[in-house]
Enzyme design. Structure first.
Site: not given
Length: 171
Positions: A84, A127, A139
């Site tokens: 993450y 996120h 991204y």
């Protein structure tokens, strides 16, 4: 942020020197995050980073800390692990010079190394605030895809909604 953006903006690409995050330079990371994010991370955030030093890198240009990426290893509900991306930051004067791309490429390369594959890392995810079109485009260039929208994810910033972006790792 991404390679093409550095060229399109006419700003010269720069090369980062990557360094490890340690307890001794954690204060530098705190200052960087304070300067680059609209939210203030609590002390517990930094205390927890100690567990994830192997997935964090500091980016230096001319011996000055100008960026960082910090990730953590998590269990997935369907088995395996996920990395993450907690934070990716670049000081404003150094943006659009290919530095964020170098940090993301570092974590992608890291996730494909043997020690991560031994840990069964199956994806990288993060996120992104729904209004952050620059980050979404950035991204996507690395193969991340929007997989869901979470309403009211962020506190004290507007809009509070985010997208979850995921990139599967090929074993």
């Amino acid at each position: 942020m991404a390679e093409g953006e550095a060229e399109a903006s006419g700003r010269r690409k720069l090369k980062l020197d990557l360094g490890s995050l340690t307890e001794k330079n954690m204060g530098q990371l705190k200052k960087l995050n304070t300067a680059t994010f609209p939210v203030k991370y609590k002390d517990q955030f930094y205390l927890d980073l100690v567990k994830y030093f192997e997935f964090c890198r500091l980016g230096f240009y001319a011996d000055v800390l100008v960026g960082s990426i910090c990730c953590r290893l998590e269990d997935r509900t369907d088995g395996g692990k996920a990395l993450y991306i907690m934070t990716l930051s670049i000081l404003k004067p150094y943006r659009q010079r290919n530095l964020a791309s170098q940090l993301v490429q570092w974590i992608l390369d890291r996730a494909q190394r043997k020690e991560c594959q031994d840990k069964d890392v199956r994806e990288i995810y993060l996120h992104v605030q729904t209004s952050n079109k620059t980050a979404l485009a950035f991204y996507k260039k690395f193969g991340f895809k929007v997989t869901e929208k979470i309403e009211d994810y962020y506190h004290n910033i507007d809009p509070p909604d985010c997208y979850v972006l995921r990139r599967p790792m090929n074993g």
